[in-house]
Design an enzyme around this catalytic site. Structure first.
Site, PDB file in Angstrom:
ATOM      1  N   CYS A  10       0.867  -1.189   0.000  1.00 43.18           N
ATOM      2  CA  CYS A  10       0.000   0.000   0.000  1.00 43.18           C
ATOM      3  C   CYS A  10       0.899   1.232   0.000  1.00 43.18           C
ATOM      4  O   CYS A  10       2.045   1.168  -0.446  1.00 43.18           O
ATOM      5  CB  CYS A  10      -0.976  -0.030   1.168  1.00 43.18           C
ATOM      6  SG  CYS A  10      -0.195   0.003   2.805  1.00 43.18           S
ATOM      7  N   ASN A  13       2.246   1.455   4.444  1.00 40.02           N
ATOM      8  CA  ASN A  13       2.548   0.173   5.120  1.00 40.02           C
ATOM      9  C   ASN A  13       2.220   0.244   6.614  1.00 40.02           C
ATOM     10  O   ASN A  13       2.882  -0.394   7.432  1.00 40.02           O
ATOM     11  CB  ASN A  13       4.003  -0.277   4.886  1.00 40.02           C
ATOM     12  CG  ASN A  13       4.292  -1.735   5.262  1.00 40.02           C
ATOM     13  OD1 ASN A  13       5.402  -2.064   5.664  1.00 40.02           O
ATOM     14  ND2 ASN A  13       3.303  -2.611   5.170  1.00 40.02           N
ATOM     15  N   CYS A  15      -1.487   0.702   7.371  1.00 38.31           N
ATOM     16  CA  CYS A  15      -2.930   0.404   7.456  1.00 38.31           C
ATOM     17  C   CYS A  15      -3.314  -0.812   6.601  1.00 38.31           C
ATOM     18  O   CYS A  15      -3.527  -1.902   7.103  1.00 38.31           O
ATOM     19  CB  CYS A  15      -3.776   1.618   7.058  1.00 38.31           C
ATOM     20  SG  CYS A  15      -3.567   3.048   8.157  1.00 38.31           S
ATOM     21  N   ARG A  16      -3.391  -0.617   5.291  1.00 34.40           N
ATOM     22  CA  ARG A  16      -3.972  -1.664   4.443  1.00 34.40           C
ATOM     23  C   ARG A  16      -3.079  -2.875   4.242  1.00 34.40           C
ATOM     24  O   ARG A  16      -3.534  -4.020   4.407  1.00 34.40           O
ATOM     25  CB  ARG A  16      -4.355  -1.056   3.084  1.00 34.40           C
ATOM     26  CG  ARG A  16      -5.507  -0.065   3.181  1.00 34.40           C
ATOM     27  CD  ARG A  16      -5.630   0.753   1.921  1.00 34.40           C
ATOM     28  NE  ARG A  16      -4.479   1.649   1.754  1.00 34.40           N
ATOM     29  CZ  ARG A  16      -4.256   2.424   0.704  1.00 34.40           C
ATOM     30  NH1 ARG A  16      -5.127   2.390  -0.298  1.00 34.40           N
ATOM     31  NH2 ARG A  16      -3.202   3.211   0.645  1.00 34.40           N
ATOM     32  N   SER A  17      -1.818  -2.665   3.852  1.00 33.85           N
ATOM     33  CA  SER A  17      -0.992  -3.851   3.554  1.00 33.85           C
ATOM     34  C   SER A  17      -0.602  -4.659   4.793  1.00 33.85           C
ATOM     35  O   SER A  17      -0.554  -5.896   4.706  1.00 33.85           O
ATOM     36  CB  SER A  17       0.222  -3.497   2.683  1.00 33.85           C
ATOM     37  OG  SER A  17       1.107  -2.621   3.326  1.00 33.85           O
ATOM     38  N   ASP A 126      -8.096   4.021   1.171  1.00 35.40           N
ATOM     39  CA  ASP A 126      -7.153   4.420   2.219  1.00 35.40           C
ATOM     40  C   ASP A 126      -7.946   4.904   3.441  1.00 35.40           C
ATOM     41  O   ASP A 126      -8.677   5.886   3.346  1.00 35.40           O
ATOM     42  CB  ASP A 126      -6.279   5.541   1.661  1.00 35.40           C
ATOM     43  CG  ASP A 126      -5.211   5.982   2.631  1.00 35.40           C
ATOM     44  OD1 ASP A 126      -5.245   5.561   3.797  1.00 35.40           O
ATOM     45  OD2 ASP A 126      -4.342   6.756   2.201  1.00 35.40           O
TER      46      ASP A 126
HETATM   47  P1  4NP Z   1      -1.837   2.792   4.117  1.00 37.51           P
HETATM   48  O1  4NP Z   1      -2.468   4.158   4.688  1.00 37.51           O
HETATM   49  O2  4NP Z   1      -1.264   3.126   2.756  1.00 37.51           O
HETATM   50  O3  4NP Z   1      -2.993   1.880   4.051  1.00 37.51           O
HETATM   51  O4  4NP Z   1      -0.770   2.382   5.111  1.00 37.51           O
HETATM   52  C1  4NP Z   1      -1.751   5.357   4.765  1.00 37.51           C
HETATM   53  C2  4NP Z   1      -1.013   5.632   5.885  1.00 37.51           C
HETATM   54  C3  4NP Z   1      -0.316   6.809   5.987  1.00 37.51           C
HETATM   55  C4  4NP Z   1      -0.364   7.721   4.947  1.00 37.51           C
HETATM   56  C5  4NP Z   1      -1.093   7.435   3.818  1.00 37.51           C
HETATM   57  C6  4NP Z   1      -1.785   6.241   3.726  1.00 37.51           C
HETATM   58  N1  4NP Z   1       0.328   8.954   5.061  1.00 37.51           N
HETATM   59  O5  4NP Z   1       0.208   9.792   4.142  1.00 37.51           O
HETATM   60  O6  4NP Z   1       1.045   9.176   6.042  1.00 37.51           O
END
Ligand code: 4NP
Length: 161
Positions: A10, A13, A15-17, A126
């Site tokens: 994702c 790294n 939340c989703r992955s 997201d």
């Molecule tokens: P992820 O979510 O891609 O599912 O881990 C996010 C976590 C942090 C950010 C963006 C997406 N960020 O911009 O910090």
């Protein structure tokens, strides 16, 4: 048997992955097939390298019996094309970021939700800037796709939607 090496990717790294990594590992273990797979996750961005998953992600997964507490974020790197047999992106934006680093590798990179049975969005949304229900929605989408991925032993999804 050599395990199938699967990398979930994702943006952050956190939340989703990591959710996909933990859910896939938990389902494979419950099916008695932990040895058939090696799961890992990474982010295309570098903001959270070394950090544990977001506390909201950890809590939502724990409520479904999935322990993410030991995971730490790392950034996707081109050598991941050599370390894994299958790369699964959480959304189209991250799939593009992965493909931009491909070089000569022929390892398949697909969308995680190409494995989702029935009608499904293509992108895992997201949840980072949204409310608590976003994290449960991420789990719903990922559980469905991970179940099909493991049932099919990682065979490629029939067609990209
Ligand atoms: P992820 O979510 O891609 O599912 O881990 C996010 C976590 C942090 C950010 C963006 C997406 N960020 O911009 O910090």
């Amino acid at each position: 048997m050599t395990p199938l090496r699967v990398l979930f990717v994702c943006l952050g790294n956190i939340c989703r992955s990591p959710t996909a990594e933990g859910v896939a590992r938990t389902i494979a273990a419950a099916e008695g097939r932990a040895d058939a797979f090696l799961f890992d996750s990474a982010g295309t961005g570098d903001w959270h390298v070394g950090a544990p998953p977001d506390p909201r992600t950890v809590a939502a997964a724990a409520a479904r019996g999935v322990d993410l507490s030991a995971l730490r974020a790392r950034q996707f790197e081109p050598v991941d094309f050599e370390r894994f047999d299958l790369i699964l992106a959480m959304d189209r934006s991250n799939l593009r970021a992965i493909e931009a680093q491909r070089g000569a590798s022929r390892v398949p990179a697909r969308l995680m939700l190409d494995y989702a049975p029935g009608p499904s969005p293509r992108d895992v949304p997201d949840p980072y800037y949204g409310g608590a229900d976003g994290f449960d929605h991420v789990l719903d989408l990922i559980e469905a796709a991970a179940t099909a991925l493991i049932a099919g032993s990682g065979a490629l999804p029939k067609a990209a939607r």
